[in-house]
Design a protein around this motif. Structure first.
Motif, PDB file in Angstrom:
ATOM      1  N   ALA A   9      -6.770 -10.486   9.410  1.00 48.42           N
ATOM      2  CA  ALA A   9      -7.552 -10.876   8.250  1.00 48.42           C
ATOM      3  C   ALA A   9      -8.818 -10.054   8.147  1.00 48.42           C
ATOM      4  O   ALA A   9      -9.227  -9.628   7.065  1.00 48.42           O
ATOM      5  N   GLU A  10      -9.457  -9.789   9.302  1.00 47.26           N
ATOM      6  CA  GLU A  10     -10.682  -9.004   9.298  1.00 47.26           C
ATOM      7  C   GLU A  10     -10.390  -7.588   8.850  1.00 47.26           C
ATOM      8  O   GLU A  10     -11.111  -7.009   8.055  1.00 47.26           O
ATOM      9  N   LYS A  11      -9.280  -7.059   9.341  1.00 48.58           N
ATOM     10  CA  LYS A  11      -8.910  -5.686   8.957  1.00 48.58           C
ATOM     11  C   LYS A  11      -8.714  -5.590   7.453  1.00 48.58           C
ATOM     12  O   LYS A  11      -9.129  -4.659   6.803  1.00 48.58           O
ATOM     13  N   SER A  12      -8.086  -6.631   6.883  1.00 51.12           N
ATOM     14  CA  SER A  12      -7.835  -6.637   5.452  1.00 51.12           C
ATOM     15  C   SER A  12      -9.122  -6.763   4.657  1.00 51.12           C
ATOM     16  O   SER A  12      -9.305  -6.123   3.622  1.00 51.12           O
ATOM     17  N   ALA A  13     -10.033  -7.624   5.126  1.00 47.36           N
ATOM     18  CA  ALA A  13     -11.284  -7.828   4.421  1.00 47.36           C
ATOM     19  C   ALA A  13     -12.092  -6.531   4.377  1.00 47.36           C
ATOM     20  O   ALA A  13     -12.727  -6.203   3.375  1.00 47.36           O
ATOM     21  N   GLU A  14     -12.070  -5.816   5.509  1.00 49.60           N
ATOM     22  CA  GLU A  14     -12.815  -4.555   5.555  1.00 49.60           C
ATOM     23  C   GLU A  14     -12.238  -3.544   4.596  1.00 49.60           C
ATOM     24  O   GLU A  14     -12.932  -2.719   4.036  1.00 49.60           O
ATOM     25  N   ALA A  15     -10.894  -3.607   4.400  1.00 46.70           N
ATOM     26  CA  ALA A  15     -10.267  -2.669   3.485  1.00 46.70           C
ATOM     27  C   ALA A  15     -10.786  -2.860   2.070  1.00 46.70           C
ATOM     28  O   ALA A  15     -10.855  -1.934   1.293  1.00 46.70           O
TER      29      ALA A  15
ATOM     30  N   LEU B  49      -7.544 -10.607   0.958  1.00 45.67           N
ATOM     31  CA  LEU B  49      -7.444  -9.535  -0.029  1.00 45.67           C
ATOM     32  C   LEU B  49      -7.837 -10.037  -1.410  1.00 45.67           C
ATOM     33  O   LEU B  49      -8.545  -9.350  -2.154  1.00 45.67           O
ATOM     34  N   ALA B  50      -7.383 -11.246  -1.757  1.00 45.24           N
ATOM     35  CA  ALA B  50      -7.731 -11.827  -3.058  1.00 45.24           C
ATOM     36  C   ALA B  50      -9.238 -12.035  -3.160  1.00 45.24           C
ATOM     37  O   ALA B  50      -9.853 -11.784  -4.197  1.00 45.24           O
ATOM     38  N   TYR B  51      -9.838 -12.494  -2.055  1.00 42.07           N
ATOM     39  CA  TYR B  51     -11.282 -12.717  -2.040  1.00 42.07           C
ATOM     40  C   TYR B  51     -12.030 -11.392  -2.233  1.00 42.07           C
ATOM     41  O   TYR B  51     -13.085 -11.352  -2.876  1.00 42.07           O
ATOM     42  N   ALA B  52     -11.486 -10.320  -1.671  1.00 40.32           N
ATOM     43  CA  ALA B  52     -12.116  -8.997  -1.798  1.00 40.32           C
ATOM     44  C   ALA B  52     -11.752  -8.309  -3.103  1.00 40.32           C
ATOM     45  O   ALA B  52     -12.247  -7.214  -3.390  1.00 40.32           O
ATOM     46  N   GLY B  53     -10.884  -8.948  -3.907  1.00 43.25           N
ATOM     47  CA  GLY B  53     -10.499  -8.359  -5.176  1.00 43.25           C
ATOM     48  C   GLY B  53      -9.549  -7.187  -5.037  1.00 43.25           C
ATOM     49  O   GLY B  53      -9.583  -6.246  -5.840  1.00 43.25           O
ATOM     50  N   ILE B  54      -8.691  -7.232  -4.017  1.00 41.45           N
ATOM     51  CA  ILE B  54      -7.757  -6.130  -3.756  1.00 41.45           C
ATOM     52  C   ILE B  54      -6.332  -6.673  -3.764  1.00 41.45           C
ATOM     53  O   ILE B  54      -6.050  -7.700  -3.150  1.00 41.45           O
ATOM     54  N   THR B  55      -5.461  -6.016  -4.469  1.00 39.71           N
ATOM     55  CA  THR B  55      -4.060  -6.404  -4.454  1.00 39.71           C
ATOM     56  C   THR B  55      -3.392  -5.874  -3.194  1.00 39.71           C
ATOM     57  O   THR B  55      -3.874  -4.910  -2.571  1.00 39.71           O
TER      58      THR B  55
END
Length: 474
Positions: A468-474, A318-324
């Motif tokens: 982790a993949e689910k989160s990255a896609e979000a 999430l941090a890598y994707a810039g999402i809290t």
């Protein structure tokens, strides 16, 4: 050596081990030799100091402690083997009785693999969704291909959703520019998202030369979660022009001569991709069907460690994707309690699945050879973008080879389980999983080794994606 085991729970055991003093003699002699190499005693060469002198200079107790520290791990492993226990974590060892020339007694509490009585797993039934490639799916893929060959044309009108703009942007806090929050001359597609909250809304309606200031909340950096002022200025508004979808485009973008041939190929590729998705769903459904037939006690320490690892991985993604986390939960429509409950359910299912696949591999007497291990490591290296030789060296140096072997065996066990099951789609058609190729096509019957390797890779990839993949896609 004598040992006895006390079952504290289905997943935790306590070993009581008694070691006669005579069995400590080799370790005691080795301790004297090591200490003799470490001390200097006038009149004796290094390494030639007699035990009685060491006792006076260092103390008999220190020698005994060193001997015990050496013998404990060995006797612990012997006790595990004697009692057919498979440890899952480091033990808690306590020396309960030991005096010079007397027997050594110690206890070791450790989480152990639970005993599982496998239910019948031949002919398990599972259902998956039909494979359906709609005209909308094909159109979406075709448009994505057309966008790769699109051109941009300057327009004299306000920016709209889907347009490209060239912009300058700066975020400030209390009049000071935020570090790393200033860009100039950047091309951005309106509506793409993933940059700063509120940017797309601010850009819609702006013409070249106009600017706008809005408030946003940072999702990264030192000021994460704080409100900042964002000024954005547009210097160009560009409209995307897609090429016509005709035979000329088909020849430009592919090896086909006509759009009809290209469309057929797109539909076939989408079908193969959906067939792979269906196969993954089938594996999950079959495994879930088996898990419902057996109750597997889980070591809470293992569950806790896995929970913490997955939670940390999700937070990093999430941090890598810039999402809290708060933003992610809001988008998913979940509370933190619901998220934690879902994560724990997944972890418990995953741990239980590992145990049951290990039992199937043992029952089926599955094994691997060096070539399978080598090919598996090469594929793992390629999946992670690492140099194969560096990956292999790392696995060897950090003693991860047994973990890789277990991955392959679990993959083979899963293949055995799925091939023995009856999987149908929602329309009642039997799904052919045994002859499914890695590209999603159905081939001739594969030999047992190839099928096991492919299933091992698929199982490994599924674990790697997970939450982790689910989160990255979000």
């Amino acid at each position: 050596m004598k040992s006895a085991v006390e079952t504290l729970s289905p997943t935790r055991a306590k070993l009581t081990v008694e070691v006669p003093f005579e069995e400590l003699k080799p370790s005691l002699d080795a301790a004297y030799k090591r200490i003799a190499q470490q001390i200097n005693v006038p009149g004796f060469r290094r390494g030639k100091v007699p035990p009685m002198v060491i006792d006076r200079q260092v103390g008999r107790a220190a020698v005994l402690d060193e001997a015990v520290n050496e013998v404990l791990p060995k006797k612990y492993v012997e006790a595990l083997e004697a009692n057919s226990l498979q440890p899952l974590a480091q033990p808690e060892i306590e020396v309960t009785r030991f005096e010079d020339n007397e027997a050594l007694e110690f206890t070791a509490e450790v989480d152990v693999k639970p005993e599982i009585e496998l239910p019948a797993y031949e002919g398990l039934e599972a259902e998956v969704e039909d494979i359906e490639v709609s005209d909308e799916d094909v159109e979406e893929q075709v448009n994505a291909l057309r966008e790769r060959f699109a051109t941009l044309r300057d327009v004299e009108r306000p920016a709209a959703d889907g347009d490209f703009v060239v912009l300058d942007l700066v975020a400030t806090k209390d009049g000071e520019t935020v570090d790393g929050a200033e860009v100039s001359g950047m091309s951005y597609q309106v509506g793409r998202g993933g940059m700063i909250d509120g940017l797309d809304e601010a850009l819609v309606g702006l013409s070249a030369g106009e600017e706008k200031v809005f408030t946003s909340e940072l999702v990264g950096g030192d000021l994460v979660g704080q409100q900042v002022e964002v000024a954005v200025k547009v210097s160009q508004v560009q409209e995307q022009e897609l090429p016509e979808y005709d035979d000329e485009f088909a020849q430009l973008a592919s090896e086909f001569d006509t759009v009809e041939e290209l469309s057929v190929d797109v539909r076939e590729r989408l079908g193969r991709g959906k067939r792979l998705e269906q196969a993954a769903a089938a594996r999950d459904a079959v495994l879930e069907a088996l898990l419902e037939k057996v109750e597997i006690p889980l070591p809470e320490s293992i569950v806790t460690d896995e929970l913490n690892a997955r939670r940390q991985n999700i937070e990093q993604q999430l941090a890598y994707a810039g999402i809290t986390m708060e933003k992610y939960l809001e988008d998913e429509g979940q509370t933190i309690d619901e998220f934690e409950a879902e994560l724990e359910r997944r972890v418990r299912d995953a741990v239980a699945a590992q145990f049951i696949l290990d039992e199937i591999a043992k029952k089926e007497e599955l094994g691997i050879d060096q070539n399978e291990l080598t090919q598996h490591m090469i594929r793992r290296a390629q999946q992670s973008g690492q140099d194969p030789q560096e990956f292999v060296n790392h696995m060897v140096e950090h003693n991860h080879i047994p973990d890789l072997v277990q991955e392959i065996l679990r993959g083979k066990a899963l293949a055995t389980l799925v091939e023995a099951a009856v999987v149908k789609d929602a329309s009642g058609n039997v799904v052919d999983l045994k002859n499914l190729r890695p590209d999603g096509s159905i081939g001739e019957p594969a030999d047992e080794t190839e099928a096991g390797e492919e299933s091992a890779d698929a199982a490994s990839e599924d674990e790697a994606k997970d939450d982790a993949e689910k989160s990255a896609e979000a």
